[in-house]
Design a protein around this motif. Structure first.
Motif, mmCIF file in Angstrom:
data_model
loop_
_atom_site.group_PDB
_atom_site.id
_atom_site.type_symbol
_atom_site.label_atom_id
_atom_site.label_comp_id
_atom_site.label_asym_id
_atom_site.label_seq_id
_atom_site.Cartn_x
_atom_site.Cartn_y
_atom_site.Cartn_z
ATOM 1 N N THR A 62 0.819 -1.152 -0.255
ATOM 2 C CA THR A 62 0.154 0.082 0.056
ATOM 3 C C THR A 62 0.882 1.442 0.084
ATOM 4 O O THR A 62 1.953 1.222 0.739
ATOM 5 C CB THR A 62 -0.978 -0.011 1.210
ATOM 6 N N VAL A 80 -3.460 3.919 -1.345
ATOM 7 C CA VAL A 80 -3.669 3.043 -2.652
ATOM 8 C C VAL A 80 -3.080 1.739 -2.443
ATOM 9 O O VAL A 80 -1.857 1.765 -2.357
ATOM 10 C CB VAL A 80 -3.284 3.922 -4.138
ATOM 11 N N ALA A 86 -8.653 2.164 -3.281
ATOM 12 C CA ALA A 86 -7.806 3.702 -3.214
ATOM 13 C C ALA A 86 -8.885 4.429 -2.216
ATOM 14 O O ALA A 86 -10.005 4.334 -2.365
ATOM 15 C CB ALA A 86 -7.693 4.322 -4.392
#
Length: 152
Positions: A62, A80, A86
């Protein structure tokens, strides 16, 4: 199937707000999230400064960006997870009437694929338990380590 979920929850910590806030910074989460090791691609002095970028591999890769912060009170991140979801995560810490901290956590996430939409739906369904696990993990991390058994 809903691809976007805005989730909000709250829990209490037996800490003053300034101390509680520190637990929700990129480096502060290392104190209570097992396996959390933020990687900063550029050197950072203040990991809460807006614009700070870091990555985690805590279960999945991430990318995070600090969007804003009101030091000691509120921090907001963009996040994201490529190919999955996201959105943003915002943590707000306020003093409650007992002098402890009331912690509000808001996740606003959008699934990026149909499979991720199902995973996100399951996350949303378990959000209350998810936040409860945060409260428990933080509380455990604040307990003094058990002393070593006496030598024999």
């Amino acid at each position: 199937m809903t691809a976007r979920h805005t989730l909000e929850g709250r829990f209490t910590l037996a800490l003053p707000p300034q101390e509680a806030f520190a637990l929700f910074t990129p480096r502060g989460e290392e104190r209570w999230v097992e396996g959390w090791r933020p990687h900063f691609p550029a050197p950072v002095h203040d990991d809460t400064a807006p614009g700070t970028v870091f990555q985690t591999s805590h279960g999945e890769q991430t990318i995070w960006v600090v969007l804003e912060r009101d030091h000691g009170h509120r921090i907001s991140y963009a996040r994201v997870t490529p190919g999955s979801r996201a959105g943003t995560v915002t943590v707000t810490v306020e003093e409650d009437p007992t002098g402890h901290s009331s912690v509000q956590v808001v996740y606003d996430l959008t699934a990026l694929t149909p499979d991720a939409a199902e995973e996100l739906r399951a996350f949303a369904a378990g959000y209350r338990s998810f936040l409860h696990s945060w409260q428990e993990a933080i509380t455990r991390s604040l307990q003094p380590n058990d002393p070593a058994p006496p030598a024999r």
